[in-house]
Design an enzyme around this catalytic site. Structure first.
Site, PDB file in Angstrom:
ATOM      1  CB  SER A   1      -0.892   0.001   1.244  1.00  0.00           C
ATOM      2  OG  SER A   1      -1.686   1.156   1.284  1.00  0.00           O
ATOM      3  N   GLY A   2       0.654   2.123  -0.964  1.00  0.00           N
ATOM      4  CA  GLY A   2       1.465   3.323  -1.087  1.00  0.00           C
ATOM      5  C   GLY A   2       2.627   3.192  -2.039  1.00  0.00           C
TER       6      GLY A   2
ATOM      7  CB  THR B   1      -4.099   3.240  -7.606  1.00  0.00           C
ATOM      8  OG1 THR B   1      -4.522   2.275  -6.636  1.00  0.00           O
ATOM      9  CG2 THR B   1      -5.322   3.864  -8.248  1.00  0.00           C
TER      10      THR B   1
ATOM     11  CG  ASN C   1      -1.487   5.136  -0.573  1.00  0.00           C
ATOM     12  OD1 ASN C   1      -1.328   6.328  -0.841  1.00  0.00           O
ATOM     13  ND2 ASN C   1      -1.886   4.263  -1.469  1.00  0.00           N
TER      14      ASN C   1
ATOM     15  CB  SER D   1      -4.657   2.730   0.704  1.00  0.00           C
ATOM     16  OG  SER D   1      -4.530   1.327   0.706  1.00  0.00           O
ATOM     17  CB  SER D   2      -6.722   0.241  -4.124  1.00  0.00           C
ATOM     18  OG  SER D   2      -6.490   1.248  -5.060  1.00  0.00           O
TER      19      SER D   2
ATOM     20  N   GLY E   1      -0.825  -5.977  -2.411  1.00  0.00           N
ATOM     21  CA  GLY E   1       0.408  -6.735  -2.228  1.00  0.00           C
ATOM     22  C   GLY E   1       0.417  -7.473  -0.902  1.00  0.00           C
TER      23      GLY E   1
ATOM     24  CD  GLU F   1      -2.462  -5.299   3.232  1.00  0.00           C
ATOM     25  OE1 GLU F   1      -2.811  -4.395   2.464  1.00  0.00           O
ATOM     26  OE2 GLU F   1      -3.152  -5.680   4.201  1.00  0.00           O
TER      27      GLU F   1
END
Length: 841
Positions: free
Chosen positions: A151-152, A156, A200, A203-204, A425, A427
């Site tokens: 994330s980050g 995206t 992020n 973040s998605s 990804g 985590e």
């Protein structure tokens, strides 16, 4: 030079100062700061550094020594010194988030990469997109771009750039606005599926697969498939995190005339948006973002009336979180009829408040012989309220995705497609729950597909070049996948526990311990808590069992869902259609008129015969379909790397980068490549680089392959260190560095010889110039002295003449003066004597 471990930089460079001999226990090194170090050799020697000519290669597979420190050093050097955020690693494009806008995505850059082969220009996401587009056009095979990372890390944004490339290069066939629609799907998906996290700001919180259809190399439409929306974020946010963007966009625009009737205020006044205590981060402007969201909805064909009705439902979710549930301990819960939030919730959705009050505090239990109501405790009522909110938002998200797909769907269909997978990804947090487990399960499946794909491409390369190929073992994570999804695996036991009326997280944990403690990929933590450890491909992750069963059930009271299906809101009834009911057109919805609250239609009534699948079962099915889809396409991989946790531009944290390189499969790719022949040069490239090592007799050959083969036979001697293919020569790890050393020595000897002759020639030329200058100086000096002597002689002679003449003049003048004086004296004497004589006479 070698790499040694370091606690700060992970790896640092040192130079060997004393030759190593077999059996030595200590390696004598000199660090970059000049300090000496005695490095103990325990199991193996430290990895060697690559030659300087390879350290900044734009493809990591070209490195002679393929290992972790070499990859990390190359990425760091390119990122910090050259500001290059893209680097190839075989079939992978490594993208490092720069945390600042870069002028490398303009339309001119798109057309610069269009039509070029991969490798002709610097690494770029446009180069990878062009490769996928070209293969699709040439071979008519579907392609896919798999984008993964933390994330980050920029997943995206990378997906948006890839979409923009395809819509720009491919253009649009038939519908000229299709390009705008495809690009407009991004702000809508981000508003409903993205949120601020500690890592992020955008973040998605779901995975998505965007399938762009092409016909005659032109874009005809697109389809979006989503995976595992994080619905728990709707009702709870950790500190410094936010709910989904759309809620804050609505709260920031509450003063708009069309939103006046929603009862909205600042985000800090709603329970579902204030828990993270971060209602307004500086990086976003929520009011402006709502305008972008509404504009994107309009481009996608969602009418203004439907948008406002959708905002009604979202506002109702916010008010649902503010409903106060009363009750103590195990006593039955109750609601106040005068609760303002309850009134707004029911008014916005067009349902009866009394029904909501009743079913939030009671549960209908159906046994074999009777049906009775069970009053709920306060905590159970709060759980029921939050479950309803999560279910409502999940249905809204599903409806929103379906409307986007309807807008992007092409009537004439498509022949080929390119898919863009933007998925979460691997985590690993301090506390890992059900969402992290599903995310890491998906990454296990993707990593297995990735390993097989890399291994397959590696094999195809050797077969094409007719190189003897010995199958090497690679890290197959099938045992870990079997532990998760196999018979009596983690998911199987979880689903079985969810079916039990008294199923709990604790009993599920005990079953896991009983069955899987003997597995090499499963461990029990030392702490006496309900948790378990799974040894994933990227490392060990400890999962807390608390909440697994409840989240997997995703239970929401059917009575409350029935109330929503019987709502006066026509959009709400469409959103809560059961699967298989089919879409309801806007015209038919509005012509049918409002339904009576509390009287659901026949189609809307829940079926007692219908068994609802658990979240993990749904996710497993959709994940397997995704794997099948990706397996049927030619995959291209983009691994996004987060360089630091502070979001600082062009700051590289080596420890964080290594963690992600291990998790995203880059190092595994390096390992597979290093096990075979990682360095590959065409014969022309080899001759251009190592012509200095080729003898004159070998250069007499007629073909480049023959010349290279003869030269390598003499230089490397061991045939197992290299292989000559049809078009390329393959080297084992370290052989290019050895050839570089030979080349360096040959060039050094040649340079020494050249320097010797050049220095002699320069010395002779300098001596000749000095001698000529000395002769010239002597000539001029002698001439000057001669002229000076001549002048002296002339002056001496002139002086003699002058002296003679002057002396003559002076003598004559003296003589004449004396002569005149004598005559005068004689005259006066004679006169005196004459007068005296006269007187005498």
């Amino acid at each position: 030079r070698v790499w040694i471990p370091d606690c700060v930089e992970v790896w640092r460079v040192a130079e060997i100062t004393r030759d190593y001999k077999e059996g030595d226990t200590v390696l004598h090194l000199c660090l970059e700061d000049g300090s000496a170090l005695a490095y103990p050799i325990e199991f193996q020697l430290p990895p060697l550094c690559n030659p300087d000519c390879l350290s900044d290669a734009d493809d990591l597979v070209a490195l002679s020594y393929l290992h972790e420190p070499a990859v990390l050093h190359s990425l760091r050097r390119r990122f910090l010194e050259a500001n290059a955020i893209y680097t190839y690693c075989g079939i992978i494009l490594v993208a490092i988030n720069p945390y600042k806008p870069l002028p490398i995505y303009e339309e001119e850059v798109i057309y610069a990469y269009s039509g070029h082969e991969m490798g002709d220009m610097d690494p770029h996401i446009f180069a990878l997109a062009e490769e996928a587009y070209k293969q699709m056009v040439r071979f008519g095979k579907n392609q896919s771009l798999i984008i993964s990372g933390e994330s980050g890390a920029g997943k995206t944004v990378s997906a948006k750039y890839a979409m923009r490339y395809f819509t720009t290069v491919g253009g649009c066939l038939g519908d000229s606005s299709m390009e705008e629609k495809v690009l407009a799907s991004s702000p809508v998906m981000e508003a409903f599926g993205n949120a601020r996290t500690t890592r992020n700001d955008n973040s998605s919180r779901f995975g998505k697969y965007i399938k762009i259809g092409f016909s005659q190399a032109c874009v005809t439409g697109a389809t979006i498939k989503t995976y595992l929306l994080e619905k728990s974020r709707v009702t709870f946010q950790a500190k410094a995190e936010r709910n989904y963007h759309i809620f804050y966009q609505l709260c920031a625009s509450a003063t708009l005339p069309e939103l006046q009737g929603l009862g909205l205020h600042g985000a800090e006044s709603f329970h579902y948006t204030c828990q993270g205590q971060c209602t307004a981060p500086q990086s976003t402007t929520d009011a402006a973002d709502l305008d972008s969201t509404r504009h994107a909805f309009s481009l996608l064909g969602v009418p203004e009336a439907d948008q406002l009705e959708l905002f009604n439902i979202l506002a109702a979710i916010l008010h649902l979180g503010n409903i106060v549930v009363r009750g103590r301990d195990r006593r039955s819960a109750s609601l106040q009829p005068a609760d303002e939030a309850l009134g707004l919730f029911c008014a916005l959705l067009g349902i009866e408040a009394s029904q909501v009050m009743h079913w939030l505090c009671h549960r209908k239990l159906v046994t074999a012989g009777e049906t009775y109501l069970k009053p709920l405790s306060r905590q159970q009522a709060l759980n029921s309220r939050d479950a309803l909110a999560k279910h409502m938002y999940g249905q809204v998200f599903r409806w929103m995705v379906s409307r986007v797909n309807c807008a992007l769907r092409s009537l004439e269909g498509h022949h080929t497609s390119i898919g863009i997978l933007d998925i979460y990804g691997f985590e690993m947090f301090e506390l890992n729950s059900f969402e992290q487990f599903c995310i890491n399960y998906a990454n296990e499946k993707l990593q297995q597909l990735f390993n097989l794909h890399v291994f397959k491409l590696e094999q195809e390369e050797y077969v094409t070049e007719e190189i003897p190929w010995v199958f090497v073992d690679f890290c197959d994570n099938q045992p870990c996948i079997e532990l998760i999804e196999g018979r009596l695996g983690i998911l199987d036991l979880l689903n079985e526990e969810c079916k039990m009326p008294q199923g709990s997280d604790g009993s599920w944990a005990q079953k896991l311990y009983q069955i899987h403690l003997g597995s090499s990929h499963f461990q029990k933590p030392k702490r006496p808590t309900d948790a378990f450890v799974v040894c994933h491909f990227a490392g060990k992750v400890e999962y807390q069992c608390d909440g697994f069963v409840e989240k997997n059930r995703d239970a929401v009271p059917e009575e409350l869902v029935g109330l929503l299906r019987a709502s006066k809101s026509t959009l709400l009834t469409e959103i809560f259609l059961e699967e298989g009911d089919g879409p309801v057109s806007l015209q038919s919805r509005r012509s049918s008129g409002p339904r009576m609250a509390g009287r659901p239609s026949r189609r809307s009534l829940p079926s007692s015969q219908k068994s609802k699948r658990s979240i993990s079962s749904q996710f497993k099915v959709s994940l397997n379909k995704l794997m099948e889809m990706l397996s049927s396409t030619t995959s291209h991989y983009i691994r996004c790397i987060k360089p630091n946790d502070g979001k600082q531009p062009f700051v590289f944290d080596s420890r964080r980068a290594v963690e992600q390189l291990r998790a995203c499969g880059v190092l595994e790719t390096i390992r597979i490549s290093a096990s075979g022949y990682p360095s590959r040069w065409t014969y022309q490239e080899f001759l251009e680089r190592y012509r200095a090592l080729v003898s004159r007799e070998e250069l007499m050959g007629t073909q480049e392959k023959q010349i290279c083969s003869l030269a390598l036979e003499r230089l490397l001697q061991d045939p197992s260190k290299y292989q000559c293919g049809k078009n390329k020569v393959f080297f084992r790890a370290g052989q290019v560095a050895y050839l570089e050393d030979l080349r360096y020595r040959r060039l050094k000897a040649a340079c020494t010889l050249l320097q010797r002759h050049l220095r002699g020639w320069l010395a002779r030329r300098r001596f000749g110039r000095t001698r000529a200058a000395a002769v010239c100086l002597q000539r001029h000096a002698r001439g000057m002295l001669a002229r000076r002597f001549t002048r002296m002689l002339r002056r001496t002679r002139a002086a003699v003449v002058l002296q003679k003449t002057l002396r003559m003049v002076l003598a004559r003048r003296s003589y004449l003066r004396m002569h005149q004086a004598v005559i005068t004296i004689q005259a006066f004497a004679r006169g005196m004597f004459a007068r005296r004589l006269y007187q005498q006479v």
